[in-house]
Design a protein around this motif. Structure first.
Motif, PDB file in Angstrom:
ATOM      1  N   SER A  91       0.827  -1.218   0.000  1.00 22.71           N
ATOM      2  CA  SER A  91       0.000   0.000   0.000  1.00 22.71           C
ATOM      3  C   SER A  91       0.861   1.269   0.000  1.00 22.71           C
ATOM      4  N   VAL A  92       2.071   1.218   0.581  1.00 20.12           N
ATOM      5  CA  VAL A  92       2.940   2.401   0.536  1.00 20.12           C
ATOM      6  C   VAL A  92       3.691   2.489  -0.796  1.00 20.12           C
ATOM      7  N   GLY A  93       3.610   1.422  -1.584  1.00 20.28           N
ATOM      8  CA  GLY A  93       4.267   1.415  -2.893  1.00 20.28           C
ATOM      9  C   GLY A  93       5.631   0.768  -2.812  1.00 20.28           C
ATOM     10  N   LEU A  94       5.706  -0.478  -3.243  1.00 21.02           N
ATOM     11  CA  LEU A  94       6.938  -1.255  -3.120  1.00 21.02           C
ATOM     12  C   LEU A  94       8.124  -0.566  -3.801  1.00 21.02           C
ATOM     13  N   LEU A  95       7.865   0.085  -4.934  1.00 25.27           N
ATOM     14  CA  LEU A  95       8.962   0.673  -5.710  1.00 25.27           C
ATOM     15  C   LEU A  95       9.020   2.199  -5.598  1.00 25.27           C
ATOM     16  N   LYS A  96       8.213   2.775  -4.685  1.00 25.85           N
ATOM     17  CA  LYS A  96       8.207   4.229  -4.568  1.00 25.85           C
ATOM     18  C   LYS A  96       9.525   4.762  -4.017  1.00 25.85           C
ATOM     19  N   ASN A  97      10.131   3.997  -3.095  1.00 30.73           N
ATOM     20  CA  ASN A  97      11.447   4.388  -2.590  1.00 30.73           C
ATOM     21  C   ASN A  97      12.499   3.595  -3.362  1.00 30.73           C
ATOM     22  N   LYS A  98      12.832   4.094  -4.542  1.00 31.40           N
ATOM     23  CA  LYS A  98      13.790   3.381  -5.409  1.00 31.40           C
ATOM     24  C   LYS A  98      15.172   3.302  -4.770  1.00 31.40           C
ATOM     25  N   LEU A  99      15.493   4.306  -3.959  1.00 27.48           N
ATOM     26  CA  LEU A  99      16.797   4.318  -3.287  1.00 27.48           C
ATOM     27  C   LEU A  99      16.916   3.144  -2.310  1.00 27.48           C
ATOM     28  N   LEU A 100      15.811   2.794  -1.654  1.00 28.80           N
ATOM     29  CA  LEU A 100      15.832   1.673  -0.711  1.00 28.80           C
ATOM     30  C   LEU A 100      16.021   0.354  -1.458  1.00 28.80           C
ATOM     31  N   ILE A 101      15.329   0.193  -2.572  1.00 31.48           N
ATOM     32  CA  ILE A 101      15.497  -1.016  -3.390  1.00 31.48           C
ATOM     33  C   ILE A 101      16.953  -1.135  -3.846  1.00 31.48           C
ATOM     34  N   LEU A 102      17.519  -0.002  -4.261  1.00 37.95           N
ATOM     35  CA  LEU A 102      18.925   0.025  -4.695  1.00 37.95           C
ATOM     36  C   LEU A 102      19.853  -0.323  -3.530  1.00 37.95           C
ATOM     37  N   ALA A 103      19.533   0.203  -2.331  1.00 36.55           N
ATOM     38  CA  ALA A 103      20.357  -0.064  -1.146  1.00 36.55           C
ATOM     39  C   ALA A 103      20.342  -1.546  -0.796  1.00 36.55           C
ATOM     40  N   ILE A 104      19.161  -2.175  -0.898  1.00 40.01           N
ATOM     41  CA  ILE A 104      19.043  -3.611  -0.598  1.00 40.01           C
ATOM     42  C   ILE A 104      19.853  -4.417  -1.616  1.00 40.01           C
ATOM     43  N   ALA A 105      19.702  -4.067  -2.895  1.00 37.17           N
ATOM     44  CA  ALA A 105      20.445  -4.772  -3.949  1.00 37.17           C
ATOM     45  C   ALA A 105      21.950  -4.592  -3.765  1.00 37.17           C
ATOM     46  N   LEU A 106      22.363  -3.368  -3.423  1.00 36.95           N
ATOM     47  CA  LEU A 106      23.788  -3.092  -3.226  1.00 36.95           C
ATOM     48  C   LEU A 106      24.318  -3.818  -1.991  1.00 36.95           C
ATOM     49  N   GLY A 107      23.494  -3.851  -0.933  1.00 34.63           N
ATOM     50  CA  GLY A 107      23.891  -4.551   0.294  1.00 34.63           C
ATOM     51  C   GLY A 107      24.114  -6.040   0.044  1.00 34.63           C
ATOM     52  N   LEU A 108      23.192  -6.663  -0.688  1.00 27.02           N
ATOM     53  CA  LEU A 108      23.337  -8.094  -1.017  1.00 27.02           C
ATOM     54  C   LEU A 108      24.569  -8.328  -1.899  1.00 27.02           C
ATOM     55  N   PHE A 109      24.783  -7.395  -2.842  1.00 25.82           N
ATOM     56  CA  PHE A 109      25.959  -7.510  -3.723  1.00 25.82           C
ATOM     57  C   PHE A 109      27.258  -7.416  -2.908  1.00 25.82           C
ATOM     58  N   LEU A 110      27.299  -6.481  -1.965  1.00 31.58           N
ATOM     59  CA  LEU A 110      28.503  -6.325  -1.140  1.00 31.58           C
ATOM     60  C   LEU A 110      28.751  -7.555  -0.274  1.00 31.58           C
ATOM     61  N   GLN A 111      27.672  -8.169   0.228  1.00 30.79           N
ATOM     62  CA  GLN A 111      27.831  -9.414   0.999  1.00 30.79           C
ATOM     63  C   GLN A 111      28.423 -10.505   0.109  1.00 30.79           C
ATOM     64  N   LEU A 112      27.927 -10.560  -1.122  1.00 33.86           N
ATOM     65  CA  LEU A 112      28.448 -11.551  -2.076  1.00 33.86           C
ATOM     66  C   LEU A 112      29.935 -11.305  -2.344  1.00 33.86           C
ATOM     67  N   VAL A 113      30.314 -10.027  -2.492  1.00 30.35           N
ATOM     68  CA  VAL A 113      31.718  -9.672  -2.750  1.00 30.35           C
ATOM     69  C   VAL A 113      32.605 -10.076  -1.575  1.00 30.35           C
ATOM     70  N   VAL A 114      32.134  -9.785  -0.355  1.00 32.48           N
ATOM     71  CA  VAL A 114      32.930 -10.072   0.849  1.00 32.48           C
ATOM     72  C   VAL A 114      33.222 -11.561   0.995  1.00 32.48           C
ATOM     73  N   ILE A 115      32.231 -12.401   0.691  1.00 34.31           N
ATOM     74  CA  ILE A 115      32.463 -13.843   0.879  1.00 34.31           C
ATOM     75  C   ILE A 115      33.052 -14.513  -0.365  1.00 34.31           C
ATOM     76  N   SER A 116      33.098 -13.774  -1.489  1.00 31.42           N
ATOM     77  CA  SER A 116      33.602 -14.368  -2.749  1.00 31.42           C
ATOM     78  C   SER A 116      35.046 -13.964  -3.060  1.00 31.42           C
ATOM     79  N   VAL A 117      35.409 -12.700  -2.784  1.00 33.50           N
ATOM     80  CA  VAL A 117      36.770 -12.224  -3.079  1.00 33.50           C
ATOM     81  C   VAL A 117      37.724 -12.763  -2.007  1.00 33.50           C
ATOM     82  N   PRO A 118      38.715 -13.526  -2.383  1.00 36.29           N
ATOM     83  CA  PRO A 118      39.566 -14.228  -1.419  1.00 36.29           C
ATOM     84  C   PRO A 118      40.165 -13.362  -0.315  1.00 36.29           C
TER      85      PRO A 118
END
Length: 884
Positions: free
Chosen positions: A815-842
């Motif tokens: 109801s608040v609009g899942l994609l209205k805060n595009k910055l939050l969606i980007l932050a979540i995607a970036l956060g998951l990407f950074l976690q992937l980088v931390v555990i993948s880069v030796p």
């Protein structure tokens, strides 16, 4: 009290002759004795002092303490990260204050006016800063008054004193008056002229009785120099939160050592664990996040024409429940405007926004006389001269009866200037082959010299019935707080002496004028009232005028809701404070009264905003919780005393700013509750492990990474969440309200416990998957690394997903609009990407003691991580159903 002394006593006391003035030698001595005629300003803060002032915060103290401890235990990376957060927070605050200071300086740049004084018997023009007590000052139209003067001569002298009194109509001055009442308001001191006011009509002379800080404006400046700093509601909440977190960190350390002592563990190991838990308890990025959110809010504010001088002022507006506003120039247009005209039997309203209006024959004659009998100028919306006369020329423009065209056709050949005794002005203009007298002034005075009246284009005898009609209409207009002027004429075949002009005139009609409300203000006041905000009018103008404007705008309902300055003085302070909420209009008040009113409202637990533009508003702007000055018409003193400056002088901008402030506070609260939920999850994870003698699921470096990267990105995004469209339908929050009010504390605890439990479950699963139990003493290092990787990724991912649910306490994420805060969606995607980088880069995996996960493991991780989000959405659904 110079206004109560005779002119002779004033000359004697100041040792000056009005005929010759001071000698140059004596003027130099007095300049050395009294100093330059200039208001003192506060010294500017250096960049270093601005920087240090940003560190005066309990949360910052806690972070600095944590940095010292991490240095002692040689965890230098952690210390550097914490200090970077503190530095970033301070830099943002300094940059904003410095930028606002520069903006204010740009608004304040004004040239020093010159003054005409009599010295050694000669009239000379000098810099106003060189005026000294005893100087004889000459005043004429268009010249600023350089100091406080006791008037010694006045010829039709009128001075515009709105900066001091709030009155839009110039004050008529009379040098011969002698006032005895020591409590005479500034606006009624007719034998005085005050520094920084403007001569609009006539001429006069005065002897300087006060300069610089001893003037009425100087007294106001002294009030502003008093130290008066109060923390904003946000600063109070953050200090309260800092104390809670500081004590929590200390309590956690004590608890750990107590457990270690009972369990007979290694105390040094437990000390390191306690530090990691303290780090988990304190959201290191919170100070920086709050500063960033406020700075972004300030940027948005600048786009709606508001300069914010201090970051927390944005949020303070959101908690305001009383707006005290000056009338002149803030609620009104600060220009006299004709709103009604009357010719026999016909009372008409004048359209304010229209032009090319059509007048009947009598109305045209009325307007023609008022425009021709006029010394003001008015072109392209700008006028010079008496505001009343400017309003009359503007009226003529609306009916295509311009002064330029009328003067060209009907040249002025003689005049009988305005006189305060006659209350009339007359001109003799060419009319065809003869002449016509045009007279304007008080209707009582015109009725005494008129013998006929213009009715439907015909001149008829002025009967008692006609006189009664005109007087009744005048009374009706006056009851509506209109200033009424009458007009008359007579035709003559020959030139007349001035004294002959005002005899046997033909009365044409009346006009009623007022300083009208700004067109957009009424809707803004209605919106403010619907948001639970009470608008209050505070003005130096007369009570009837103020109440009439207040009624029209919807601020007050009746005259019983108004008080004058004299009535305030008659009440004792406690009675005034106890009854303050019954009043909506305060008229004929002094600067001291304004401060008293603001303090009384604050004493009743209100958060008070004061808006204004005059010097007389400055002390109350300072004492209010937030002072809002006008950028265009505002004086330097009012801008310096304010927290925020409106560059468009628009009251409507204040209401927009309140909406912005409410949303900013709500967003900061979301960020705080989110961060505390995340940090509590970390505390639960580690504390439960210690209590049950399990291995620690998260290492100190992993906790810091989560706090400063994975937590911070969504927190900043929540801080700039699009505003809730229903925010102005809610009542203002209580200034005593905690961050944890309205169930926020329960949400933080619930979220934290859920995050902690699923992190422990992921850690347990990682150990169990390899055939071990969490209580086994000899779990291999590679198994422990795998289990910690699972818990590290789960706690990060769960916090990222949980941020979606934090956007509203009741409404669902859909109801608040899942994609209205595009910055939050980007932050979540970036956060998951950074976690992937931390555990993948030796080399990063080695630094954080983690390793890569399989596709199946990622599926399990996401399954765990979605649990807090899903549970919170179910709880919100239940709450909505209960509300219905």
């Amino acid at each position: 009290m110079w206004f109560s002394k005779s002119q002779e006593d004033v000359f004697k006391e100041l040792q000056v002759s009005p005929a010759t003035g001071l000698s140059e030698e004596e003027a130099k001595k007095r300049l050395e004795q009294y100093g330059r005629n200039k208001l003192k300003g506060k010294p500017k803060k250096s960049l270093i002092s601005l920087f240090l002032s940003q560190l005066k915060d309990m949360l910052i103290y806690v972070l600095l303490g944590a940095a010292v401890i991490t240095i002692v235990i040689e965890e230098y990376t952690d210390a550097v990260i914490i200090l970077m957060v503190v530095f970033l927070n301070a830099i943002i605050g300094v940059a904003q204050e410095y930028k606002a200071e520069k903006a204010v300086e740009a608004l304040q740049k004004m040239t020093t006016p010159k003054s005409l004084v009599r010295r050694d018997g000669e009239t000379v023009e000098i810099n106003s800063e060189e005026v000294v007590p005893g100087d004889i000052v000459i005043l004429d139209a268009g010249r600023y008054v350089p100091a406080d003067l006791r008037l010694i001569e006045s010829a039709n002298l009128q001075i515009e004193e709105s900066a001091l009194t709030g009155e839009s109509v110039p004050s008529e001055k009379n040098a011969t008056s002698l006032l005895t009442d020591p409590k005479t308001p500034i606006g009624d001191k007719v034998n005085m002229a005050f520094m920084s006011t403007l001569t609009t009509y006539g001429r006069g002379e005065g002897v300087v009785v006060a300069t610089a800080m001893d003037t009425e404006i100087g007294k106001i400046a002294k009030i502003l120099d008093e130290d008066h700093t109060e923390m904003t509601p946000l600063q109070k909440r953050l200090e309260e939160l800092g104390k809670i977190l500081g004590f929590l960190a200390i309590g956690v350390c004590i608890l750990i050592f107590a457990i270690a002592f009972i369990q007979k563990r290694d105390l040094m190991d437990m000390f390191l664990t306690a530090i990691s838990l303290a780090v988990a308890a304190i959201p290191e990025g919170l100070a920086a996040i709050v500063a960033i959110v406020l700075a972004l809010g300030v940027t948005r504010m600048s786009k709606i024409n508001a300069i914010v001088k201090k970051l927390p002022s944005v949020e303070t507006l959101g908690s305001v429940n009383i707006i005290c506003s000056d009338k002149t120039g803030t609620l009104t247009q600060n220009k006299m405007t004709v709103v009604k005209h009357y010719t026999q039997g016909v009372l008409s309203d004048v359209a304010q926004t229209a032009s090319n209006l059509t007048a009947n024959e009598d109305e045209a004659e009325l307007i023609k006389s008022l425009v021709l009998c006029n010394d003001a100028t008015y072109e392209e919306g700008q006028g010079t001269g008496d505001p009343t006369e400017i309003a009359l020329i503007a009226l003529g423009d609306k009916y295509n009866l311009t002064k330029e065209a009328l003067n060209e056709k009907h040249e002025r050949v003689s005049e009988f200037p305005f006189d305060s005794d006659r209350k009339l002005m007359s001109t003799l203009n060419k009319e065809g082959n003869g002449y016509r007298v045009h007279t304007k002034g008080a209707i009582d005075s015109i009725l005494k010299i008129a013998s006929t009246a213009l009715v439907d284009g015909r001149i008829v005898p002025l009967t008692e019935q006609l006189k009664e009609d005109f007087l009744k209409t005048t009374e009706e207009m006056s009851d509506s707080a209109l200033r009424v002027l009458g007009a008359a004429f007579k035709d003559t075949e020959q030139m007349l002496e001035p004294e002959e002009m005002e005899k046997d005139l033909t009365l044409i009609g009346l006009v009623g004028m007022i300083d009208p409300p700004r067109l957009e203000v009424k809707a803004s006041i209605a919106e403010a009232k619907s948001a639970g905000i009470t608008p209050i009018m505070i003005t130096g103008d007369h009570k009837n005028t103020a109440v009439a404007i207040a009624k029209e705008l919807g601020i007050a309902d009746s005259i019983e809701q108004s008080l004058t300055g004299a009535e305030i003085d008659a009440m004792d302070e406690k009675a005034f404070s106890d009854n303050i909420n019954n009043y909506r209009v305060f008229a004929r008040v002094s600067p001291e009264h304004k401060v008293k009113i603001v303090r009384a409202f604050k004493a009743q637990g209100n958060i008070v905003s004061m808006t204004g533009d005059g010097v007389n508003d400055a002390p109350s702007l300072k004492y209010a919780d937030i002072g809002v000055a006008m950028g265009i018409t505002g004086t330097d003193v009012s801008k310096g005393a304010s927290d925020m400056i409106l560059t468009d002088d628009n009251f409507t901008t204040i209401v927009k700013a309140i909406e912005e402030g409410r949303n900013i506070y709500n967003n900061i609260k979301k960020a705080v509750i989110f961060l505390l939920s995340c940090n509590l999850g970390e505390v639960v994870t580690i504390l439960v492990s210690i209590l049950f003698s399990w291995p620690i699921p998260l290492l100190p470096t992993q906790i810091l990474w989560i706090n400063l990267v994975t937590d911070s990105l969504p927190a900043i995004s929540l801080g700039v969440d699009p505003g809730d469209k229903d925010v102005m339908k809610q009542k203002p929050r209580s200034p005593k309200e905690s961050f944890f009010a309205g169930g926020a504390g329960i949400r933080a605890i619930l979220g934290g416990v859920l995050i902690g439990i699923i992190t422990l479950l992921a850690f347990y699963y990682g150990i169990w998957e390899h055939g071990y139990r969490i209580s086994d003493p000899d779990i291999p290092k590679e198994v422990m690394t795998y289990a910690r990787t699972m818990s590290f990724v789960v706690i990060a991912a769960s916090q990222l997903f949980y941020s979606l649910s934090m956007r509203h306490s009741i409404k669902s994420i859909l109801s608040v609009g899942l994609l209205k805060n595009k910055l939050l969606i980007l932050a979540i995607a970036l956060g998951l990407f950074l976690q992937l980088v931390v555990i993948s880069v030796p080399f990063l995996a080695g630094a954080f003691q983690v390793h890569n996960l399989s596709l199946q493991d990622w599926g399990i991780v996401f399954g765990f991580a979605l649990i807090p989000l899903v549970v919170n959405e179910i709880i919100k659904m239940v709450l909505r159903m209960k509300k219905k």
